[in-house]
Scaffold this motif. Structure first.
Motif, PDB file in Angstrom:
ATOM      1  N   ILE A   1      42.752 -51.569 -53.120  1.00 11.55           N
ATOM      2  CA  ILE A   1      42.668 -52.106 -51.759  1.00 11.55           C
ATOM      3  C   ILE A   1      41.213 -52.319 -51.378  1.00 11.55           C
ATOM      4  O   ILE A   1      40.863 -53.319 -50.742  1.00 11.55           O
ATOM      5  CB  ILE A   1      43.372 -51.169 -50.767  1.00 11.55           C
ATOM      6  CG1 ILE A   1      44.889 -51.181 -51.015  1.00 11.55           C
ATOM      7  CG2 ILE A   1      43.078 -51.586 -49.328  1.00 11.55           C
ATOM      8  CD1 ILE A   1      45.664 -50.209 -50.155  1.00 11.55           C
ATOM      9  N   LYS A   2      40.344 -51.372 -51.760  1.00  8.69           N
ATOM     10  CA  LYS A   2      38.918 -51.510 -51.450  1.00  8.69           C
ATOM     11  C   LYS A   2      38.348 -52.769 -52.096  1.00  8.69           C
ATOM     12  O   LYS A   2      37.511 -53.456 -51.519  1.00  8.69           O
ATOM     13  CB  LYS A   2      38.149 -50.273 -51.928  1.00  8.69           C
ATOM     14  CG  LYS A   2      38.332 -49.047 -51.057  1.00  8.69           C
ATOM     15  CD  LYS A   2      37.447 -47.906 -51.546  1.00  8.69           C
ATOM     16  CE  LYS A   2      37.554 -46.685 -50.647  1.00  8.69           C
ATOM     17  NZ  LYS A   2      36.666 -45.586 -51.067  1.00  8.69           N
TER      18      LYS A   2
ATOM     19  N   ALA B   1      39.951 -55.887 -50.125  1.00 14.20           N
ATOM     20  CA  ALA B   1      39.796 -55.981 -48.672  1.00 14.20           C
ATOM     21  C   ALA B   1      38.807 -57.055 -48.228  1.00 14.20           C
ATOM     22  O   ALA B   1      39.052 -57.775 -47.262  1.00 14.20           O
ATOM     23  CB  ALA B   1      39.380 -54.623 -48.100  1.00 14.20           C
TER      24      ALA B   1
ATOM     25  N   PRO C   1      44.009 -60.405 -44.773  1.00 14.56           N
ATOM     26  CA  PRO C   1      44.981 -59.302 -44.761  1.00 14.56           C
ATOM     27  C   PRO C   1      46.434 -59.756 -44.947  1.00 14.56           C
ATOM     28  O   PRO C   1      47.180 -59.135 -45.702  1.00 14.56           O
ATOM     29  CB  PRO C   1      44.776 -58.670 -43.376  1.00 14.56           C
ATOM     30  CG  PRO C   1      43.353 -58.983 -43.040  1.00 14.56           C
ATOM     31  CD  PRO C   1      43.102 -60.341 -43.607  1.00 14.56           C
TER      32      PRO C   1
END
Length: 294
Positions: free
Chosen positions: A173-174, A177, A182
């Motif tokens: 996710i990091k 992101a 999103p």
């Protein structure tokens, strides 16, 4: 996603709503896993329902909003989704055997595992305060596992495994992101998750009753709504500000478990949860000071 004006009170409202919805998915999973709605469901079938109906909800939104898909990094998406699917499946298995509050509290270890995994995988450096936060949270998990020949919760290891897998998911996710919008991340995540869950559920799939279909739909729709609320919360305030409010999932989980199954957290559960929350909060505060979203 269009940038929103900062609005901390609204961000808190979105995050609290997300926590209520997430706890709702867990109580529905427990109803399905314990056989309260008929023949007990295998966790693989519960997670399949979660991805199926979440994708239908997000797919419907995509058909209406027609968002532009910007060159997704499928390698990262597959990695993130595989670990996320594994984590949620283990969590659905755990809640069928241990109190919802215990499983939820143990799940709060995922940012701790994410921090630990970021050391070798992302090359991050961890200072003494972050190590203290991690150690505190892990001690809380040990308390919840109730080590001892007569009290050890073997099913608690399922929740611990879920937290570890979801910590690995945080690494992906990091990486995603700051690269993709999103909504695109959510849509692709649930699409890939549905593919993985469909392949995995084939050997154990059974025809649900009407009530079980409703519960499966509820899990997927609540999860999609929770993800939407989470994204909106992040769009209106710093992640480091709103993240601690996600810990109120524990309150909703205990409330739902008490209302539906008459399960009241005992002193050991409350102590373990308090220790984990202390460690998780310390970690969140340190990340906020460093200006990093966990």
């Amino acid at each position: 996603m269009t940038l929103r004006a900062p609005n901390p009170p609204l961000a808190i409202g979105f995050m609290l709503t997300a926590t209520a919805f997430i706890a709702g998915t867990m109580i529905l999973a427990k109803l399905l896993g314990t056989g309260a709605l008929g023949t007990p469901f295998h966790p693989l079938q519960v997670s399949h329902g979660r991805f199926l109906f979440a994708f239908l909800a997000l797919g419907t939104m995509a058909a209406v909003l027609r968002p532009q898909i910007r060159r997704p990094d499928l390698r990262l998406h597959v990695g993130r989704t595989a670990f996320g699917w594994g984590g949620v499946t283990l969590m659905f298995a755990a809640v069928a055997y241990i109190p919802l509050s215990d499983a939820t509290a143990i799940s709060f270890l995922n940012p701790v595992f994410g921090m630990l995994l970021a050391i070798p995988l992302l090359g991050e450096k961890v200072g003494p305060w972050r190590w203290l936060a991690a150690a505190t949270a892990l001690i809380g998990a040990l308390v919840l596992l109730r080590p001892g020949p007569e009290t050890f919760q073997i099913a608690g290891l399922l929740a611990l495994g879920a937290a570890c897998l979801m910590g690995m998911e945080l690494i992906f996710i990091k990486k995603l992101a700051n690269r993709e919008p999103p909504f695109q991340i959510l849509l692709i995540n649930n699409a890939i998750g549905l593919c993985i869950a469909t392949l995995a559920v084939v050997p154990v799939w059974t025809m649900p009753t009407t009530g079980q279909w409703a519960a499966l739909a509820g899990i997927g729709l609540l999860m999609a709504a929770a993800q939407a609320c989470f994204v909106n919360a992040m769009a209106r305030a710093d992640a480091s500000f709103v993240t601690p409010f996600s810990y109120l999932t524990l309150v909703f989980a205990a409330l739902y478990d008490g209302m539906v199954f008459a399960v009241i957290p005992d002193r050991v559960s409350m102590l373990g949860a308090l220790i984990i929350l202390s460690g998780a909060t310390l970690l969140a505060l340190r990340e906020r000071k460093r200006g990093i979203s966990i």
